[in-house]
Design a protein around this motif. Structure first.
Motif, mmCIF file in Angstrom:
data_model
loop_
_atom_site.group_PDB
_atom_site.id
_atom_site.type_symbol
_atom_site.label_atom_id
_atom_site.label_comp_id
_atom_site.label_asym_id
_atom_site.label_seq_id
_atom_site.Cartn_x
_atom_site.Cartn_y
_atom_site.Cartn_z
ATOM 1 N N GLU A 71 0.837 -1.183 0.000
ATOM 2 C CA GLU A 71 0.000 0.000 0.000
ATOM 3 C C GLU A 71 0.882 1.246 0.000
ATOM 4 O OE1 GLU A 71 -3.255 0.035 -0.225
ATOM 5 O OE2 GLU A 71 -3.437 -2.161 -0.178
ATOM 6 N N PRO A 72 0.351 2.393 -0.421
ATOM 7 C CA PRO A 72 1.137 3.626 -0.367
ATOM 8 C C PRO A 72 1.702 3.914 1.020
ATOM 9 C CG PRO A 72 -0.838 3.973 -1.669
ATOM 10 C CD PRO A 72 -0.964 2.608 -1.068
ATOM 11 N N SER A 73 0.937 3.586 2.065
ATOM 12 C CA SER A 73 1.386 3.870 3.439
ATOM 13 C C SER A 73 2.606 3.040 3.822
ATOM 14 C CB SER A 73 0.257 3.614 4.431
ATOM 15 O OG SER A 73 -0.215 2.275 4.320
ATOM 16 N N ASP A 74 2.841 1.896 3.106
ATOM 17 C CA ASP A 74 4.019 1.088 3.401
ATOM 18 C C ASP A 74 5.303 1.817 3.031
ATOM 19 O OD1 ASP A 74 2.392 -0.945 4.292
ATOM 20 O OD2 ASP A 74 2.326 -1.954 2.353
ATOM 21 N N PHE A 75 5.212 2.814 2.156
ATOM 22 C CA PHE A 75 6.385 3.587 1.758
ATOM 23 C C PHE A 75 6.372 5.004 2.338
ATOM 24 C CE2 PHE A 75 5.588 0.488 -1.659
ATOM 25 C CZ PHE A 75 6.772 -0.231 -1.583
ATOM 26 N N SER A 76 5.199 5.572 2.486
ATOM 27 C CA SER A 76 5.117 6.916 3.064
ATOM 28 C C SER A 76 5.063 6.880 4.580
ATOM 29 C CB SER A 76 3.880 7.651 2.534
ATOM 30 O OG SER A 76 2.697 6.928 2.835
ATOM 31 N N GLY A 77 4.772 5.715 5.157
ATOM 32 C CA GLY A 77 4.744 5.575 6.604
ATOM 33 C C GLY A 77 3.332 5.604 7.160
ATOM 34 N N LEU A 78 3.121 4.862 8.265
ATOM 35 C CA LEU A 78 1.829 4.832 8.942
ATOM 36 C C LEU A 78 1.827 5.830 10.096
ATOM 37 C CD1 LEU A 78 1.251 0.975 9.055
ATOM 38 C CD2 LEU A 78 -0.163 2.633 7.822
#
Length: 395
Positions: A71-78
């Motif tokens: 998911e995008p959050s896996d690279f932009s961070g949660l």
């Protein structure tokens, strides 16, 4: 099962041998230059195996991330809410693989299946590729980034790369070599040769690279930034200030390592595209050409390039130098150089320079004896051209 395991162990036993491989050398050099590399190729041709071998050769731990299943959050961070978000803010927690890379301090991050990652994931990868940031975490300088992608036609639910992401990579077209595959299946695979940078050439390599790129862009300002019109073109290499900076770095590394022209061609064309890349390579060739003034000063000691296009460029430069400063001695020296070109190369290369040089004659300049020899070559060449045109018209 024990017997099956023993057989599998025997099948895994392979050796390596040094073998020249242009693409592998280009990949190794780009990784050494700390530039993100994107390997394009059909499924099953050894992109992942090449990365595994490269990581072993560089003694770097390999971390593989399948971009399309994240998911995008896996690279932009949660987002992680702390005790007082209004005061401390909300930090973006990185995934575990990024934390492991930071703890190791070095490694090879392999982003696989990039062309099957949807646009939202590609957008999240922008900071990972360029700034090496994942959430609030910054990857250390010892981490290198390499990605792999299949052409859209052979990718499962494939997407074209977004222009901002594509422009951050050195694109290398990965294909298989029949002989390498056969020998590898027999138990011996090629071994990556690490580039050896010559410490004595570093300063000259940087100056050479800067001169090459700056001279080309000064003469061809439209090449500074050219966004391709087609979607497929925008997903590959194309010229921009960012990619020209990457090309400059690669030229410097290739020069310091003494890389072949084939390797440099793969790197340059994979950074700014085929058209601008070929213009840059031609510009690099011209930088090594002899100075027309030096040739006119001592035509008897002149050595002309063997390659026809380079020889043509030298002769044109000599005639242009005479045009800019027309003097009898320089005019005569130019004729001597044209005779040398006639004696040591293809006669058709002297046709245009000889015609132009003849038009520069002043009334009080005597016609040199060399013109008679050159006149014959010019006449024969023109008759051949007319004959070719006539044959073409009849066809």
């Amino acid at each position: 099962m024990d017997t099956a395991d023993a057989l599998l162990a025997l099948l895994r036993e392979t050796t390596t041998e040094p073998r020249a491989d242009t693409r592998l050398e280009a990949l190794t050099l780009a990784v050494s230059a700390d530039l993100p590399v994107l390997l394009w190729g059909e499924p099953g041709i050894g992109k992942t195996s090449a990365l595994t071998q490269l990581a072993d050769a560089l003694e770097l731990p390999l971390t593989t991330v399948i971009a399309s299943v994240h998911e995008p959050s896996d690279f932009s961070g949660l987002p992680v809410v702390g005790d007082d978000p209004a005061v401390q803010g909300v930090p973006m927690a990185p995934p575990d693989w990024a934390v492991r890379l930071v703890r190791a301090g070095r490694g090879l991050l392999f982003l696989d299946e990039l062309s099957t990652a949807p646009p939202a994931v590609q957008a999240a990868l922008l900071r990972v590729v360029l700034e090496r940031r994942i959430g609030a975490l910054k990857l250390p300088p010892g981490v290198r980034v390499v990605a792999a992608a299949n052409p859209r036609s052979s990718a499962a639910d494939g997407w074209e790369l977004s222009p901002p992401l594509a422009n951050r990579f050195v694109h290398v077209q990965w294909t298989y070599d029949h002989d390498v595959v056969v020998r590898g299946l027999g138990g011996t695979w090629p071994r990556a040769a690490l580039p050896r940078l010559d410490p004595a050439r570093l300063t000259d390599a940087v100056a050479f690279a800067r001169r090459a790129v700056c001279e080309l862009l000064a003469a061809r300002p439209r090449l500074v930034h050219q966004l391709p019109r087609s979607e497929a073109g925008r997903g590959g290499p194309w010229p921009s200030p960012r990619s020209w900076e990457m090309a400059l770095r690669l030229i410097a590394f290739a020069t310091a390592a003494g890389a072949s022209r084939e390797v440099l061609s793969v790197l340059v064309r994979g950074t700014v595209g085929d058209g601008p890349g070929l213009e840059l390579l031609a510009s690099l060739d011209r930088m090594d050409l002899p100075d027309p003034e030096a040739l006119l000063a001592d035509p008897a000691a002149a050595v002309l390039p063997e390659r026809g296009d380079l020889r043509q460029a030298v002769l044109d430069g000599v005639v242009e130098a005479v045009r800019e400063r027309p003097e009898r001695s320089r005019w005569d020296a130019a004729w001597s150089l044209l005779v040398l070109a006639l004696d040591t190369g293809a006669p058709d290369l002297v046709v245009v320079p000889a015609s132009t040089l003849a038009s520069l004659r002043r009334d009080d300049w005597e016609v040199p004896a060399a013109i008679e020899r050159l006149a014959g070559a010019v006449s024969v060449s023109r008759r051949a051209d007319r004959a070719a045109v006539a044959v073409g018209a009849r066809g």
